[in-house]
Design a protein around this motif. Sequence first.
Motif, short mmCIF file in Angstrom:
data_model
loop_
_atom_site.label_atom_id
_atom_site.label_comp_id
_atom_site.label_asym_id
_atom_site.label_seq_id
_atom_site.Cartn_x
_atom_site.Cartn_y
_atom_site.Cartn_z
N SER A 1 -7.16 10.99 -6.77
CA SER A 1 -7.07 10.70 -8.20
C SER A 1 -5.86 9.79 -8.43
O SER A 1 -5.10 9.51 -7.50
N ALA A 2 -5.68 9.34 -9.66
CA ALA A 2 -4.58 8.43 -9.97
C ALA A 2 -4.17 8.65 -11.43
O ALA A 2 -4.64 9.58 -12.09
N LYS A 3 -3.31 7.78 -11.94
CA LYS A 3 -2.74 7.95 -13.28
C LYS A 3 -3.68 7.42 -14.35
O LYS A 3 -4.19 6.30 -14.27
N TYR A 4 -3.90 8.24 -15.38
CA TYR A 4 -4.63 7.80 -16.57
C TYR A 4 -3.62 7.43 -17.64
O TYR A 4 -2.67 8.16 -17.91
N GLY A 5 -3.81 6.28 -18.27
CA GLY A 5 -2.93 5.86 -19.35
C GLY A 5 -1.65 5.22 -18.84
O GLY A 5 -1.53 4.82 -17.68
N ASN A 6 -0.66 5.16 -19.73
CA ASN A 6 0.56 4.42 -19.43
C ASN A 6 1.81 5.29 -19.34
O ASN A 6 2.92 4.81 -19.44
N GLY A 7 1.63 6.59 -19.14
CA GLY A 7 2.78 7.49 -19.02
C GLY A 7 3.48 7.34 -17.68
O GLY A 7 3.20 6.42 -16.88
N LYS A 8 4.39 8.25 -17.39
CA LYS A 8 5.13 8.22 -16.13
C LYS A 8 4.18 8.43 -14.95
O LYS A 8 3.30 9.27 -14.99
N LEU A 9 4.43 7.67 -13.89
CA LEU A 9 3.55 7.73 -12.73
C LEU A 9 3.74 8.98 -11.89
O LEU A 9 2.80 9.49 -11.29
#
Length: 269
Positions: free
Chosen positions: A124-132
């Motif tokens: 999985s990976a990051k959704y949106g623009n929050g902290k990675l």
Amino acid sequence: MVKNKAPFLSVIIPCFNCYKTIEQCVDSVVSECEANSLNYEIICVNDGSTDATLSVLERLLGENANIKYFSQENAGPSSARNNGVKQSTGELIAFCDSDDKWIAGKLAQQIAYLKEHSDVDFISAKYGNGKLGKTQRITYLNEVFHNFLCPQTSVLRRYIFDNYHFPEKQKYSEDMFFLLDVMQKHTCVYLAIRSTIPVFEKRIFGESGLSAHLWEMEKGELRNIRYARRLRKISLLIFVFACLWSFTKFLRRCGISFIDKHISKKERV
């Protein structure tokens, strides 16, 4: 255009009343697949839409032979994802939601990671623009405190679905339940890259749809934590702390939702 004789990647997109966003969603997926010269198929599952979604899907199908769709009675995203997987043939399975779009470059990084790590079955990976955050293996300990799975960011090896499916009877936090199940036998990793963003900006919590029902979401998450305990993957002490932490996050979400709605109301005035 890449011919779709033996798809390497199948992308499943549940579709419900999404005629305003589905074209941008599909375009982002096509761009990623073709940028990587993949044999691919995109399977859109029309989940009982009552708007113009079906007509948009028919037009997209006519423009790209790698796009397929079929319709079912409205049964929710879990059912749509499971049925989409049944119709698919790819070695890898990926998901996107009809109101989201993939970020350029995300697919190349995820596929490269899977090729380099043959022991990893789910990424999985990051959704949106929050902290990675950081790239890490997902364990029961860190999952019950932070749900790493957004289906629209994830790529899975097909054989996972030989034994596991999204829970169709659980309408809230079903993605977390699915991951807890899969983790029993498969290695899952969170890759610290930006993967997927909404087509249109929306509030983090309290938006229309399932996310509007914050208490139902919270009950679903607590049910998942109990499930991890029932599997004997977390201790009693961790179970108690995870439940407390979950409820604290719920109160924060309620606060954010209240403030966002209050601001929106002032803006309309």
